[in-house]
Write an enzyme that holds these catalytic residues in place. Sequence first.
Site, PDB file in Angstrom:
ATOM      1  N   GLY A 133       0.828  -1.191   0.000  1.00 43.93           N
ATOM      2  CA  GLY A 133       0.000   0.000   0.000  1.00 43.93           C
ATOM      3  C   GLY A 133       0.868   1.248   0.000  1.00 43.93           C
ATOM      4  CB  CYS A 134       0.246   4.663  -1.238  1.00 41.67           C
ATOM      5  SG  CYS A 134      -1.446   4.909  -0.661  1.00 41.67           S
ATOM      6  CE1 TYR A 135      -1.777   8.274   3.400  1.00 41.74           C
ATOM      7  CE2 TYR A 135      -3.559   6.670   3.191  1.00 41.74           C
ATOM      8  CZ  TYR A 135      -3.113   7.981   3.160  1.00 41.74           C
ATOM      9  OH  TYR A 135      -3.994   9.002   2.895  1.00 41.74           O
ATOM     10  CB  THR A 137       5.363   2.425   0.429  1.00 39.97           C
ATOM     11  OG1 THR A 137       4.749   1.324  -0.255  1.00 39.97           O
ATOM     12  CG2 THR A 137       6.719   2.705  -0.196  1.00 39.97           C
TER      13      THR A 137
END
Length: 326
Positions: A133-135, A137
Amino acid sequence: MSLSETHQPKAATSAAKATVFVDGASGTTGLGIAERLRLQNDIAVKNIAEEKRKDTNAKKALMEEVDLVILCLPDDAAKETVALVDSMGAKAPKVLDASTAFRVAPDWAYGFAELAPDQADKIKSANKVSNPGCYPTGGIALLRPLVDAGLLPADYPVTINAVSGYSGGGKSMIQSFEDGSAPSFELYGLGFEHKHLPETQLYSKLTRRPIFVPSVGNYRQGMLVSVPLHLDTLPGKPSGADLHAALAKRYAGSKYVSVMPSDNDAAKGGRIEPEALNETNMLELYVFASDKHRQAVLVARLDNLGKGASGAAVQNMRLMLGLPDK
């Protein structure tokens, strides 16, 4: 365009190019992957006719002829497709899943290649990889090296604050911002059940569940993830320089993750904006610290559609296919 017109048998092309099918290429992640794949001259992308997209037999036939399938689907649909792949035996392709369905599954490799010194090798050898996921990462990139170095206890009461552009929120959120009905800024996920929490905790090696406070701003893409710390509550009472050194050691030589110098412009100005890395696969890490007040704020900056989604997917795809990084 018929199914037979959209893909050719693997044997016809595999000698020259690896073959990939992106299942669910209409969302933001899928579109970003498709755009990046157009720049990969050693990859052949196989497609399926729109009217055949939900035809199980047609999709199975296509997947039998590709080397790797990238899933850009909702969790339930991703699980159904993986079950289909599992039924294919020796004909099954490798799978890279961009949903949250398998991110903490023990038999899947986690697709943050910079997680640990051997993580890229794990991705290379895996048949199934979950794209992060972006967060997470950003959060994991900041926290994991400090836990590994003993600077941050695994049971430390971590708080993670983050802001993202609205493109990471799905079709309804994107529409609300683009039609002007959304607020300029909002906190969300305040029910303490955000879907990114399990992977953040697991791969940061935290034994205490962190508090995660995400937010969204009225801009399309770009992300900041921040972790505030009281330095005197940490073992050995490290300085900001100690935290910076641990991060710099972990990511030394990394192509995509940079630990920014302590005297960078952001540190001098005491401010940082989220959009500087848009359209890249880069991740920047910052340590803002005050020796006077014994406090620090760790910050990760990335494109939520780049290193936070599509860029990482292409990086993982190339690892899984044994292709050189580019």
